[in-house]
Design an enzyme around this catalytic site. Structure first.
Site, short mmCIF file in Angstrom:
data_model
loop_
_atom_site.label_atom_id
_atom_site.label_comp_id
_atom_site.label_asym_id
_atom_site.label_seq_id
_atom_site.Cartn_x
_atom_site.Cartn_y
_atom_site.Cartn_z
N TYR A 13 10.95 9.06 1.19
CA TYR A 13 10.95 8.03 0.15
C TYR A 13 11.57 8.47 -1.18
O TYR A 13 11.65 7.65 -2.10
CB TYR A 13 9.52 7.54 -0.10
CG TYR A 13 8.88 6.93 1.14
CD1 TYR A 13 9.37 5.75 1.68
CD2 TYR A 13 7.80 7.55 1.78
CE1 TYR A 13 8.80 5.19 2.82
CE2 TYR A 13 7.22 6.99 2.92
CZ TYR A 13 7.72 5.82 3.42
OH TYR A 13 7.16 5.25 4.55
N ARG A 58 12.58 5.15 12.81
CA ARG A 58 11.28 5.83 12.74
C ARG A 58 10.41 5.45 13.95
O ARG A 58 10.92 5.02 14.97
CB ARG A 58 10.62 5.51 11.39
CG ARG A 58 11.51 5.95 10.21
CD ARG A 58 10.87 5.66 8.88
NE ARG A 58 9.63 6.42 8.71
CZ ARG A 58 8.72 6.17 7.76
NH1 ARG A 58 8.94 5.18 6.89
NH2 ARG A 58 7.64 6.89 7.67
N ARG A 106 4.92 10.85 -2.66
CA ARG A 106 4.62 10.59 -1.26
C ARG A 106 5.82 10.92 -0.39
O ARG A 106 6.90 10.35 -0.58
CB ARG A 106 4.31 9.10 -1.14
CG ARG A 106 4.15 8.60 0.25
CD ARG A 106 4.17 7.07 0.28
NE ARG A 106 3.90 6.63 1.63
CZ ARG A 106 4.12 5.41 2.08
NH1 ARG A 106 4.62 4.50 1.28
NH2 ARG A 106 3.85 5.11 3.32
N PRO A 159 0.79 -1.23 0.00
CA PRO A 159 0.00 0.00 0.00
C PRO A 159 0.82 1.28 0.00
O PRO A 159 1.84 1.38 0.68
CB PRO A 159 -0.84 -0.10 1.28
CG PRO A 159 -0.19 -1.15 2.10
CD PRO A 159 0.49 -2.08 1.15
N ASN A 160 0.34 2.21 -0.79
CA ASN A 160 0.86 3.58 -0.90
C ASN A 160 2.19 3.68 -1.65
O ASN A 160 2.67 4.78 -1.92
CB ASN A 160 0.98 4.23 0.49
CG ASN A 160 -0.36 4.31 1.18
OD1 ASN A 160 -1.31 4.83 0.60
ND2 ASN A 160 -0.48 3.76 2.37
N HIS A 208 12.65 -2.52 2.68
CA HIS A 208 12.06 -1.22 3.03
C HIS A 208 12.97 -0.12 2.50
O HIS A 208 14.21 -0.24 2.59
CB HIS A 208 11.87 -1.08 4.54
CG HIS A 208 10.91 -2.10 5.06
ND1 HIS A 208 9.56 -2.01 4.84
CD2 HIS A 208 11.12 -3.26 5.72
CE1 HIS A 208 8.98 -3.08 5.36
NE2 HIS A 208 9.91 -3.86 5.89
N ASN A 220 7.99 -5.47 -0.55
CA ASN A 220 7.86 -4.32 0.35
C ASN A 220 6.38 -4.26 0.73
O ASN A 220 5.55 -3.82 -0.06
CB ASN A 220 8.31 -3.02 -0.32
CG ASN A 220 8.29 -1.85 0.66
OD1 ASN A 220 7.68 -1.92 1.72
ND2 ASN A 220 8.97 -0.77 0.30
N GLU A 262 12.48 -9.37 2.25
CA GLU A 262 11.72 -8.20 2.72
C GLU A 262 12.56 -6.95 2.48
O GLU A 262 13.74 -6.92 2.83
CB GLU A 262 11.43 -8.35 4.22
CG GLU A 262 10.73 -7.15 4.83
CD GLU A 262 10.47 -7.32 6.33
OE1 GLU A 262 10.72 -8.42 6.89
OE2 GLU A 262 10.03 -6.34 6.96
N ALA A 318 2.85 -0.66 5.05
CA ALA A 318 2.38 -0.71 6.44
C ALA A 318 1.85 -2.09 6.83
O ALA A 318 1.80 -2.41 8.03
CB ALA A 318 1.31 0.36 6.66
C1 DQA Z 1 8.06 1.21 4.11
C2 DQA Z 1 8.08 1.44 5.62
C3 DQA Z 1 6.71 1.20 6.22
O1 DQA Z 1 6.74 1.43 7.62
C4 DQA Z 1 5.70 2.16 5.60
O2 DQA Z 1 4.42 1.90 6.11
C5 DQA Z 1 5.72 2.12 4.13
C6 DQA Z 1 7.01 2.06 3.43
C7 DQA Z 1 9.42 1.53 3.46
O3 DQA Z 1 9.64 1.07 2.35
O4 DQA Z 1 10.23 2.26 4.04
O5 DQA Z 1 4.68 2.22 3.48
O6 DQA Z 1 7.78 -0.16 3.86
#
Ligand code: DQA
Length: 140
Positions: A23, A105, A18, A10-11, A98, A72, A96, A75
């Site tokens: 990011y 954070r 964003r 998501p997102n 990020h 990735n 995994e 959240a």
């Molecule tokens: C994320 C880190 C997560 O905590 C966050 O909710 C994201 C992006 C990252 O790539 O840094 O959506 O996965």
């Protein structure tokens, strides 16, 4: 040729727009083209969804035939036992990733339901986290 599926949660479709201080400014689509150029000998596929069940469907679809999955979970990383169970259920190793260093954070980003079922984790190198994950899969 190794087949590698990238799955963004998501997102992450909003990369480039964003929270650019966290990011970066680049869209994932533009970065993905660079990644394909860097690894001409790998077959890279990219998928994104904002929906938990659709991410699980993609893990199930690719998780018995691809050589590696780069996930990735956004959240959902911090909330989803269902995605963790999907990773447990498939045979393809999952890395995994990020973009941000989640450990620098908020506390709620420090726990991942996914890490314990993934082969490894790459965290905090910006979009370069994905390149490092491809390198890892190519060295499996
Ligand atoms: C994320 C880190 C997560 O905590 C966050 O909710 C994201 C992006 C990252 O790539 O840094 O959506 O996965």
């Amino acid at each position: 040729m190794k087949r590698i599926q990238i799955i963004n949660g998501p997102n992450l479709n909003l990369l480039g727009k964003r929270e650019p201080t966290v990011y970066g400014n680049q869209t994932f689509e533009a970065y993905f083209q660079e990644l394909k150029t860097l690894f001409p000998d790998a077959q890279l596929e990219y998928f994104q969804s904002n929906t938990e069940g659709i991410l699980i469907d993609k893990l199930q679809e690719t998780g018995f035939s691809f050589d590696g999955i780069i996930l990735n979970g956004g959240a959902y990383t911090h909330t989803s036992i269902a995605i963790a169970d999907a990773i447990r259920s498939i045979t393809t190793p999952v890395v995994e990733v990020h973009i941000s260093n989640v450990f620098q954070r908020e506390d709620y980003r420090h726990h991942s339901y996914l890490s314990e079922v993934c082969k490894g984790c790459i965290v905090g190198f910006g979009l370069d986290s994905y390149r490092l994950a491809v390198e890892a899969i190519l060295h499996f």
